[in-house]
Design an enzyme around this catalytic site. Sequence first.
Site, PDB file in Angstrom:
ATOM      1  N   LYS A 131       0.868  -1.187   0.000  1.00  0.00           N
ATOM      2  CA  LYS A 131       0.000   0.000   0.000  1.00  0.00           C
ATOM      3  C   LYS A 131       0.894   1.222   0.000  1.00  0.00           C
ATOM      4  CE  LYS A 131      -4.452   0.963   0.147  1.00  0.00           C
ATOM      5  NZ  LYS A 131      -5.574   0.159  -0.399  1.00  0.00           N
TER       6      LYS A 131
HETATM    7  P1  NAD Z   1     -12.910   7.701  -2.860  1.00  0.00           P
HETATM    8  O1  NAD Z   1     -11.946   8.730  -2.440  1.00  0.00           O
HETATM    9  O2  NAD Z   1     -13.268   7.556  -4.295  1.00  0.00           O
HETATM   10  O3  NAD Z   1     -14.281   7.856  -2.031  1.00  0.00           O
HETATM   11  C1  NAD Z   1     -14.345   7.943  -0.637  1.00  0.00           C
HETATM   12  C2  NAD Z   1     -15.757   8.411  -0.265  1.00  0.00           C
HETATM   13  O4  NAD Z   1     -15.929   8.338   1.158  1.00  0.00           O
HETATM   14  C3  NAD Z   1     -16.034   9.860  -0.644  1.00  0.00           C
HETATM   15  O5  NAD Z   1     -17.409   9.971  -1.023  1.00  0.00           O
HETATM   16  C4  NAD Z   1     -15.822  10.614   0.692  1.00  0.00           C
HETATM   17  O6  NAD Z   1     -16.534  11.853   0.757  1.00  0.00           O
HETATM   18  C5  NAD Z   1     -16.404   9.603   1.648  1.00  0.00           C
HETATM   19  N1  NAD Z   1     -15.983   9.728   3.036  1.00  0.00           N
HETATM   20  C6  NAD Z   1     -14.740   9.958   3.536  1.00  0.00           C
HETATM   21  N2  NAD Z   1     -14.793   9.982   4.879  1.00  0.00           N
HETATM   22  C7  NAD Z   1     -16.081   9.747   5.228  1.00  0.00           C
HETATM   23  C8  NAD Z   1     -16.769   9.630   6.447  1.00  0.00           C
HETATM   24  N3  NAD Z   1     -16.123   9.765   7.611  1.00  0.00           N
HETATM   25  N4  NAD Z   1     -18.107   9.376   6.430  1.00  0.00           N
HETATM   26  C9  NAD Z   1     -18.768   9.227   5.279  1.00  0.00           C
HETATM   27  N5  NAD Z   1     -18.164   9.324   4.073  1.00  0.00           N
HETATM   28  C10 NAD Z   1     -16.845   9.588   4.058  1.00  0.00           C
HETATM   29  O7  NAD Z   1     -12.320   6.295  -2.309  1.00  0.00           O
HETATM   30  P2  NAD Z   1     -12.698   4.829  -2.780  1.00  0.00           P
HETATM   31  O8  NAD Z   1     -11.705   4.376  -3.792  1.00  0.00           O
HETATM   32  O9  NAD Z   1     -14.166   4.741  -3.058  1.00  0.00           O
HETATM   33  O10 NAD Z   1     -12.355   4.009  -1.441  1.00  0.00           O
HETATM   34  C11 NAD Z   1     -13.282   3.869  -0.382  1.00  0.00           C
HETATM   35  C12 NAD Z   1     -12.854   2.693   0.489  1.00  0.00           C
HETATM   36  O11 NAD Z   1     -12.827   1.496  -0.313  1.00  0.00           O
HETATM   37  C13 NAD Z   1     -11.447   2.794   1.086  1.00  0.00           C
HETATM   38  O12 NAD Z   1     -11.450   2.137   2.340  1.00  0.00           O
HETATM   39  C14 NAD Z   1     -10.593   2.019   0.119  1.00  0.00           C
HETATM   40  O13 NAD Z   1      -9.382   1.554   0.692  1.00  0.00           O
HETATM   41  C15 NAD Z   1     -11.540   0.891  -0.219  1.00  0.00           C
HETATM   42  N6  NAD Z   1     -11.250   0.185  -1.469  1.00  0.00           N
HETATM   43  C16 NAD Z   1     -11.178   0.839  -2.648  1.00  0.00           C
HETATM   44  C17 NAD Z   1     -10.917   0.139  -3.818  1.00  0.00           C
HETATM   45  C18 NAD Z   1     -10.901   0.789  -5.164  1.00  0.00           C
HETATM   46  O14 NAD Z   1     -10.800   0.048  -6.170  1.00  0.00           O
HETATM   47  N7  NAD Z   1     -11.013   2.091  -5.279  1.00  0.00           N
HETATM   48  C19 NAD Z   1     -10.737  -1.253  -3.758  1.00  0.00           C
HETATM   49  C20 NAD Z   1     -10.831  -1.902  -2.529  1.00  0.00           C
HETATM   50  C21 NAD Z   1     -11.103  -1.163  -1.396  1.00  0.00           C
END
Ligand code: NAD
Length: 441
Positions: A131
């Site tokens: 990561k």
């Molecule tokens: P992103 O930045 O695209 O979206 C994050 C979202 O969460 C945004 O809408 C933000 O406003 C919101 N957010 C942040 N803090 C918050 C809170 N305290 N309460 C409510 N909403 C909140 O990120 P993403 O890629 O969608 O990732 C989200 C999660 O999924 C992370 O934990 C990431 O590690 C995990 N993840 C992502 C992927 C991927 O392919 N992008 C794959 C596996 C896991």
Amino acid sequence: MSIVADSVVAAGRLDAASHAHPSGAHPHTADPLADARTQLAEAAGILGLPDGLHRMLATPRRELTVAVPLRLDSGETRLFTGHRVQHNFSRGPAKGGLRYSPNVSLDEVRALAMWMTWKCALLDVPYGGAKGGVAIDPRAHSTAELERLTRRYTSEILPIIGPERDIPAPDIGTDEQTMAWMMDTYSVNSGYTVPGIVTGKPIALGGSLGRASATSRGVTHVALAALAHVGLRPERSTAAVQGFGKVGADAARFLAEAGVAVEAVSDLYGAVHRAGGLDLEALSAHVRETGTVVGFPGADPIDGQALLGLDVDLLVPAAVEGVLHAGTAEAVRARVVVEGANGPTTADGDRILAERGVLVVPDILANAGGVIVSYFEWVQANQAYWWRADEVESRLEERMLNAWSHVLGYAEARGLSLRTAATALAVERVAEAHRLRGLYP
Ligand code: NAD
């Protein structure tokens, strides 16, 4: 570069409490690394892992912390801190996302890297876990500044990444444009184009069809399987989704397409609710225009925290780690929690949800769709031959549902939670790779 010795593990069981989250951003969780190590300790106990191997698996294989100077558009220079942690690469190159967030800390990146190792092993993709993160708020910077930051961070970590060493992908605060800049920086330094250095890149640069929505599709496949497991049909089910970013927004859309009434969603700024289901197309248009779900005219505003306690069948935390903790888990009324985010449930949260009979589908299974299609993208880029969208999607679905059945069967046969079963299955595969390779010298 610092190669980390196995100094962070207390004898026998790990000293989880001694690694407080320095950002203070998630006061109740405080510590994703402690949670990750507690989960590993539990799996190690079930598997009877030797103490030495347990210590190795609790400790990142390699970590690099870099200073990232950034020339702002104003001409001023600011300094940011970045990390790249490679937790394990015994089963193949290290793999994991890159996060831009003010809360990034080395311990958070260590936890996320460890979960990537288990996720890749569980889904049987031939990678280890890694990561990366830079402690920066991307919303406070222009596109030109983010490009300069990304290129400088990439050059700083260049010695340890590569298509056969460590392959970054998007995560919180980064996207396919970030991956395009990383790929270009790496390629220019190599003297030729290396599309396999990142995944989650634009289709025009060798990205895979279906990668952008893969995590959300995977979340939906296991969410529907989990609802069916507790006897709920999608068209008679309701859901709430925390986080409306890359994972949450598409997960909400796919759930709604499957017939689930998605009644509430939230983002960093607030949450909205509509009994009977939100109009997600109109909501997405509102978010494109305003940058937030707040103020959406087709729903009622609710408190972001209140979303976690809504009377729905399915709760999908898809934002940040540590949101279901001792202070919030009691309020959860959903029958099923499917972890779109990494580490959204703390060890205390897990215990409380288990006591209350909530079925929790753990992150390393639920959100693995992203790394599965990242693997497909890497395979396609390395072979310079691209698959059709329907091929990508059916292979993704097959892998997700196989993993779901495997974890469920393992859990039921041994009376374990899905998280413990998934972690034990994954740790067993990584441990087997260590045993077969032996210890050098
Ligand atoms: P992103 O930045 O695209 O979206 C994050 C979202 O969460 C945004 O809408 C933000 O406003 C919101 N957010 C942040 N803090 C918050 C809170 N305290 N309460 C409510 N909403 C909140 O990120 P993403 O890629 O969608 O990732 C989200 C999660 O999924 C992370 O934990 C990431 O590690 C995990 N993840 C992502 C992927 C991927 O392919 N992008 C794959 C596996 C896991």
